[in-house]
Motif scaffolding. Structure first.
Motif, PDB file in Angstrom:
ATOM      1  N   HIS A  54      72.770 -46.889  -6.051  1.00 48.36           N
ATOM      2  CA  HIS A  54      74.061 -46.568  -6.669  1.00 48.36           C
ATOM      3  C   HIS A  54      74.515 -45.207  -6.133  1.00 48.36           C
ATOM      4  N   CYS A  80      68.395 -36.685 -16.748  1.00 43.81           N
ATOM      5  CA  CYS A  80      69.564 -37.495 -16.351  1.00 43.81           C
ATOM      6  C   CYS A  80      69.021 -38.770 -15.731  1.00 43.81           C
ATOM      7  N   THR A  81      68.272 -39.524 -16.499  1.00 46.39           N
ATOM      8  CA  THR A  81      67.491 -40.635 -15.940  1.00 46.39           C
ATOM      9  C   THR A  81      68.160 -41.994 -16.134  1.00 46.39           C
TER      10      THR A  81
HETATM   11  N1  LIG Z   1      81.560 -38.354 -12.811  1.00 43.15           N
HETATM   12  C1  LIG Z   1      81.260 -39.647 -12.980  1.00 43.15           C
HETATM   13  O1  LIG Z   1      82.012 -40.556 -12.643  1.00 43.15           O
HETATM   14  C2  LIG Z   1      79.942 -39.979 -13.611  1.00 43.15           C
HETATM   15  C3  LIG Z   1      79.183 -38.966 -14.158  1.00 43.15           C
HETATM   16  C4  LIG Z   1      77.967 -39.306 -14.736  1.00 43.15           C
HETATM   17  C5  LIG Z   1      77.531 -40.624 -14.741  1.00 43.15           C
HETATM   18  N2  LIG Z   1      78.324 -41.585 -14.193  1.00 43.15           N
HETATM   19  C6  LIG Z   1      77.858 -43.000 -14.199  1.00 43.15           C
HETATM   20  O2  LIG Z   1      77.039 -43.252 -15.315  1.00 43.15           O
HETATM   21  C7  LIG Z   1      75.954 -44.139 -14.939  1.00 43.15           C
HETATM   22  C8  LIG Z   1      74.621 -43.484 -15.241  1.00 43.15           C
HETATM   23  O3  LIG Z   1      74.447 -42.358 -14.395  1.00 43.15           O
HETATM   24  P1  LIG Z   1      73.189 -41.413 -14.491  1.00 43.15           P
HETATM   25  O4  LIG Z   1      73.350 -40.347 -13.463  1.00 43.15           O
HETATM   26  O5  LIG Z   1      73.028 -41.012 -15.902  1.00 43.15           O
HETATM   27  O6  LIG Z   1      71.957 -42.371 -14.150  1.00 43.15           O
HETATM   28  P2  LIG Z   1      71.539 -43.127 -12.792  1.00 43.15           P
HETATM   29  O7  LIG Z   1      72.646 -43.226 -11.817  1.00 43.15           O
HETATM   30  O8  LIG Z   1      70.868 -44.364 -13.214  1.00 43.15           O
HETATM   31  O9  LIG Z   1      70.458 -42.134 -12.126  1.00 43.15           O
HETATM   32  C9  LIG Z   1      69.224 -41.937 -12.739  1.00 43.15           C
HETATM   33  C10 LIG Z   1      68.402 -40.981 -11.874  1.00 43.15           C
HETATM   34  O10 LIG Z   1      67.214 -40.641 -12.600  1.00 43.15           O
HETATM   35  C11 LIG Z   1      66.081 -40.952 -11.786  1.00 43.15           C
HETATM   36  N3  LIG Z   1      64.994 -41.342 -12.662  1.00 43.15           N
HETATM   37  C12 LIG Z   1      64.964 -42.356 -13.557  1.00 43.15           C
HETATM   38  N4  LIG Z   1      63.781 -42.375 -14.194  1.00 43.15           N
HETATM   39  C13 LIG Z   1      63.049 -41.347 -13.681  1.00 43.15           C
HETATM   40  C14 LIG Z   1      61.738 -40.845 -13.912  1.00 43.15           C
HETATM   41  N5  LIG Z   1      60.947 -41.419 -14.819  1.00 43.15           N
HETATM   42  N6  LIG Z   1      61.330 -39.792 -13.190  1.00 43.15           N
HETATM   43  C15 LIG Z   1      62.121 -39.210 -12.287  1.00 43.15           C
HETATM   44  N7  LIG Z   1      63.372 -39.635 -12.009  1.00 43.15           N
HETATM   45  C16 LIG Z   1      63.829 -40.685 -12.689  1.00 43.15           C
HETATM   46  C17 LIG Z   1      66.543 -42.073 -10.853  1.00 43.15           C
HETATM   47  O11 LIG Z   1      65.715 -42.102  -9.721  1.00 43.15           O
HETATM   48  P3  LIG Z   1      65.346 -43.470  -8.922  1.00 43.15           P
HETATM   49  O12 LIG Z   1      66.503 -43.747  -8.023  1.00 43.15           O
HETATM   50  O13 LIG Z   1      64.111 -43.102  -8.187  1.00 43.15           O
HETATM   51  O14 LIG Z   1      65.132 -44.536  -9.960  1.00 43.15           O
HETATM   52  C18 LIG Z   1      67.963 -41.588 -10.552  1.00 43.15           C
HETATM   53  O15 LIG Z   1      67.957 -40.580  -9.586  1.00 43.15           O
HETATM   54  C19 LIG Z   1      76.166 -44.417 -13.443  1.00 43.15           C
HETATM   55  O16 LIG Z   1      76.935 -45.602 -13.328  1.00 43.15           O
HETATM   56  C20 LIG Z   1      76.994 -43.245 -12.968  1.00 43.15           C
HETATM   57  O17 LIG Z   1      77.770 -43.530 -11.808  1.00 43.15           O
HETATM   58  C21 LIG Z   1      79.512 -41.286 -13.634  1.00 43.15           C
END
Ligand SMILES: NC(=O)c1ccc[n+]([C@@H]2O[C@H](COP(=O)([O-])OP(=O)(O)OC[C@H]3O[C@@H](n4cnc5c(N)ncnc54)[C@H](OP(=O)(O)O)[C@@H]3O)[C@@H](O)[C@H]2O)c1
Length: 272
Positions: free
Chosen positions: A84, A130-131
């Motif tokens: 993603h 932020c996982t």
């Molecule tokens: N400005 C915006 O438009 C905006 C802002 C914030 C969020 N969002 C959206 O909201 C959704 C969620 O975003 P998000 O950033 O909260 O989550 P995310 O995109 O799912 O990213 C999670 C991150 O945490 C890591 N992670 C997960 N479990 C872990 C662990 N146990 N140990 C270490 N690292 C770990 C993942 O690494 P791996 O890749 O190795 O699993 C990944 O880098 C997404 O669709 C995003 O695009 C949009």
């Protein structure tokens, strides 16, 4: 390395004495604007094979961002489009200004200290995880429907193959905004509720869901964050095709309204 991490690290970097960004895997950082346009609005024709589009965007991003290890970030272990996307116009700038320090993953917490995989330690007031999403439906019995490890098998991310009177809107993760996709799903659903769209038979729904899961598994880095992934333009294109195919099926069935799938309760059976 997701979008929440980028946004929160950048905001923190303006107020905290020190900000550390810890990650277990590298990610491609997409600038907010590319070629003078918001990067999610670059032309992306779903009729062009994905590999060709991927090659082009990969090169474009590489040319804009360069080698991420020069900023102290881990090298991505995948090509652009296989995770993603992470979009940030400011993270690299804040790292270069020394306001954010990249670190490997956290190994353990030790009182007020955080220890990273490389053995380095820092004292921290706050750790922000932020996982990503953990998909749950607290309003349903878990045995009825749940999403273990974020896996939920839905036809085009809306219809459950076994429950034709349960639909989900906006339970998908695109590059770009969710709202236009949720609106398209809403229109599709309205067709269905009016009887102007008929679903394919259940066996076809299940086969489609399996193919979708398999394609996602093959394309994306194995992670709980890649279970509801869609490509914005491709999804809209395919939804439009499916809407028209289902309208034809509905015409053939004489525009019959969908039959509720709920089994009759025992008291209803007696009344009947
Ligand atoms: N400005 C915006 O438009 C905006 C802002 C914030 C969020 N969002 C959206 O909201 C959704 C969620 O975003 P998000 O950033 O909260 O989550 P995310 O995109 O799912 O990213 C999670 C991150 O945490 C890591 N992670 C997960 N479990 C872990 C662990 N146990 N140990 C270490 N690292 C770990 C993942 O690494 P791996 O890749 O190795 O699993 C990944 O880098 C997404 O669709 C995003 O695009 C949009």
């Amino acid at each position: 390395m997701g979008n929440s991490a980028m946004d929160i690290a950048v905001e923190s970097s303006y107020v905290a004495k020190d900000t550390y960004l810890a990650a277990r895997r590298g990610a491609w950082i997409v600038p907010k604007y590319l070629l003078g346009r918001p990067s999610d609005q670059l032309k992306n024709d779903p009729r062009v094979p994905f590999k060709v589009r991927q090659w082009f965007i990969h090169k474009l991003i590489q040319s804009q961002v360069g080698d991420l290890t020069r900023y102290g970030l881990p090298k991505p272990d995948h090509k652009f489009g296989e995770a993603h996307p992470t979009v940030s116009g400011r993270i690299l700038d804040r790292i270069q200004h020394g306001r954010i320090t990249p670190k490997p993953n956290i190994r353990r917490l030790d009182g007020r200290f955080v220890e990273f995989e490389d053995g380095s330690r820092v004292e921290a007031d706050v750790v922000v995880y932020c996982t990503g999403y953990k998909i749950t439906f607290p309003f349903f019995d878990e045995g009825f429907i749940s999403a273990p490890d974020n896996h939920i098998e839905l036809f085009r991310r809306v219809f459950h193959p076994a429950l034709p009177d349960l639909m989900f809107i906006g339970l998908l993760q695109p590059l770009g905004a969710i709202m236009p996709l949720a609106e398209a799903q809403g229109q599709w659903l309205a067709d269905y509720l009016k009887g102007e769209y008929a679903l394919p038979p259940r066996a076809e729904l299940e086969a489609d869901v399996r193919a979708d899961q398999e394609a996602m598994r093959k394309r994306y880095v194995a992670s709980k964050r890649h279970t509801i992934q869609v490509d914005f333009d491709d999804y809209l294109f395919e939804l439009d095709k499916e809407r028209r195919a289902g309208a034809q099926r509905a015409r053939e069935r004489g525009f019959a309204l969908p039959v509720p799938a709920r089994a009759a309760r025992p008291d209803e059976a007696v009344a009947a």
